[in-house]
Structures are given as structure tokens and as C-alpha cells.
Design a protein around this motif. Sequence first.
Motif, short mmCIF file in Angstrom:
data_model
loop_
_atom_site.label_atom_id
_atom_site.label_comp_id
_atom_site.label_asym_id
_atom_site.label_seq_id
_atom_site.Cartn_x
_atom_site.Cartn_y
_atom_site.Cartn_z
N LEU A 47 1.02 -1.23 0.07
CA LEU A 47 0.06 0.01 0.17
C LEU A 47 1.00 1.34 -0.04
O LEU A 47 0.29 2.30 -0.15
N ALA A 48 2.11 1.20 0.32
CA ALA A 48 3.02 2.20 0.30
C ALA A 48 3.06 3.21 -0.94
O ALA A 48 2.77 2.74 -2.11
N GLY A 49 2.74 4.40 -0.85
CA GLY A 49 2.75 5.30 -1.94
C GLY A 49 1.23 5.42 -2.62
O GLY A 49 1.23 6.16 -3.59
N MET A 50 0.32 4.94 -2.12
CA MET A 50 -0.94 4.99 -2.81
C MET A 50 -1.57 6.37 -2.20
O MET A 50 -1.18 6.68 -0.94
N THR A 51 -2.68 6.70 -3.08
CA THR A 51 -3.63 7.69 -2.35
C THR A 51 -4.24 7.22 -1.43
O THR A 51 -5.29 6.25 -1.76
N PHE A 52 -4.50 7.75 -0.30
CA PHE A 52 -5.26 7.27 0.71
C PHE A 52 -6.50 8.25 1.13
O PHE A 52 -6.27 9.66 0.85
N ALA A 53 -7.48 7.81 1.46
CA ALA A 53 -8.65 8.52 2.30
C ALA A 53 -8.53 8.16 3.52
O ALA A 53 -8.65 6.91 3.99
N ASP A 54 -8.59 8.93 4.61
CA ASP A 54 -8.49 8.55 6.08
C ASP A 54 -8.95 9.64 7.03
O ASP A 54 -9.42 10.61 6.38
N PHE A 55 -9.21 9.39 8.35
CA PHE A 55 -9.70 10.27 9.09
C PHE A 55 -9.01 11.58 9.39
O PHE A 55 -7.67 11.45 8.82
N PRO A 56 -9.13 12.37 9.86
CA PRO A 56 -8.32 13.65 9.97
C PRO A 56 -7.11 13.45 10.96
O PRO A 56 -7.17 12.53 11.55
N VAL A 57 -6.13 14.09 10.69
CA VAL A 57 -4.79 14.05 11.35
C VAL A 57 -4.99 14.21 12.86
O VAL A 57 -5.92 14.95 13.30
N ALA A 58 -4.33 13.50 13.63
CA ALA A 58 -4.41 13.70 15.12
C ALA A 58 -5.76 13.16 15.71
O ALA A 58 -6.07 13.30 16.98
N THR A 59 -6.45 12.30 15.04
CA THR A 59 -7.61 11.74 15.67
C THR A 59 -7.15 10.23 16.10
O THR A 59 -6.29 9.79 15.36
N SER A 60 -7.96 9.57 16.86
CA SER A 60 -7.63 8.08 16.94
C SER A 60 -7.86 7.25 15.97
O SER A 60 -7.14 6.28 15.66
N GLY A 61 -8.63 7.44 15.09
CA GLY A 61 -9.19 6.91 13.79
C GLY A 61 -8.11 6.76 12.99
O GLY A 61 -7.52 6.09 12.20
N ARG A 62 -7.49 8.15 12.77
CA ARG A 62 -6.16 8.24 11.96
C ARG A 62 -4.85 7.62 12.44
O ARG A 62 -4.12 7.00 11.86
N ALA A 63 -4.79 7.50 13.81
CA ALA A 63 -3.47 7.32 14.55
C ALA A 63 -3.23 5.55 14.30
O ALA A 63 -2.44 5.26 14.22
#
Length: 207
Positions: free
Chosen positions: A88-104
Motif C-alpha cells: 500500500l506504500a505510495g498509494m493515495t489514501f482517504a482517512d480520518f483527520p490527522v491527530a484523531t484516534s481513527g487516523r492514528a
Amino acid sequence: MTAVDVPAVLVAYRAAYPDVRVELQVGNSDVLMRRLRHDELDVALLGLREGVEPLGVASRVLSRERLVAVFPRGHELAHRSDIALEDLAGMTFADFPVATSGRAQSDAAFHAADLTRDVAFEADSATLILGLVEAGLAVTLLAPGTVQRSAFDVSISTVRGGPVRVEYLAWDTAAPRNVARAFVGVVEAVTSSWESSDSAWRSGSGA
């Protein structure tokens, strides 16, 4: 939250305690935990990355599961049921906002593996994240139950070395109110019932 069926738990609680007013609020686990410590909530359902436990509150683990990779149909990896985090390295991601537990959860896994990724799309809703993936704009990592309960036409793969999400039931450890104790009891009763039914089903299906 995938470890419990929240509406079913609320129905069971209301049936047992019809005179209690129930209010439901949704938010980031870090915010909910802070509000719990400040006596602004009675009980919280939290999703945290493995190795991080709720601080300053009482808690019990509800589930522990590895996140799955989610791809749009037709993606080059969509046909593979099992991949490595490196894929998955280098792929374009959708994720939760930075500094949230979901993103962490995902950030920590990539950092530990010394891998980079491009999070071009941030959203505080798993529904919006899955919509972005289905549209072919990105890939993501989510709890398997979140994807399975959705109606999005996407493909999933297990991820070797991928992030692990732990879900907790948490409450005020210093001065839990009676309503909180009662809610914890209902959750434990409901989840025990589900676990017993699941065990019986699996036992019967294997006979």
C-alpha cells in the motif's frame, strides 16, 4: 463502533430503565475520553490503536481486530484477498483527520514499518471515506465490520502487518453514576448473549 450494535443496546437499556433519559453523541474517541474524564458523559464507546489504552477512566475491551484494506472495484490489488502493508506504500489514501484516534491506527502502522503514504482526502465519516474509495479516488484502511455493514461496492483485503483497532467500553472510574453502572451492565449482558449465540451457531455448524 463495530463490536456492539449500538441501537440494539439502547433498546435493551431503555426497556430495562424506561424512566431514564438517553442521549447519544458521536465524536472522536480522544474527545469522548476527555469529556468522560470531565464528567460531561457517563459512558463512552472508544476505538483506539493497539497499545494505547483509555487514560483516567475505567474500561473493558469489547473487541480487537485488524483493519482491512479497501479498494475500488477494478483496482490493481482488488483481486487479492491478502496483501502486505508494503503493497500500500505510495498509494493515495482517504482517512480520518490527522491527530484523531481513527487516523492514528494507520499512521502508527506505516511509521513502524518505515513506510510513507499520501493521505489526500480527510473526512470524519467512514461513510464519506468509503464513498471516495468507491468513486476510485483513493484506498483506505477500515475495520472490517464498518465495510461489511455498508452498501458500498468495494473490495477488501486482509493486510499482513496492518494496524489493529481495539474497541473499549469506558466509564468514569472515580464516581460512576448509577445510570452508568446500569448501562455497563446492559452492554455486558447483551454482548455476552451475542457471544453465546455465536458460539452455539459455530458449534452447531461444525457438527
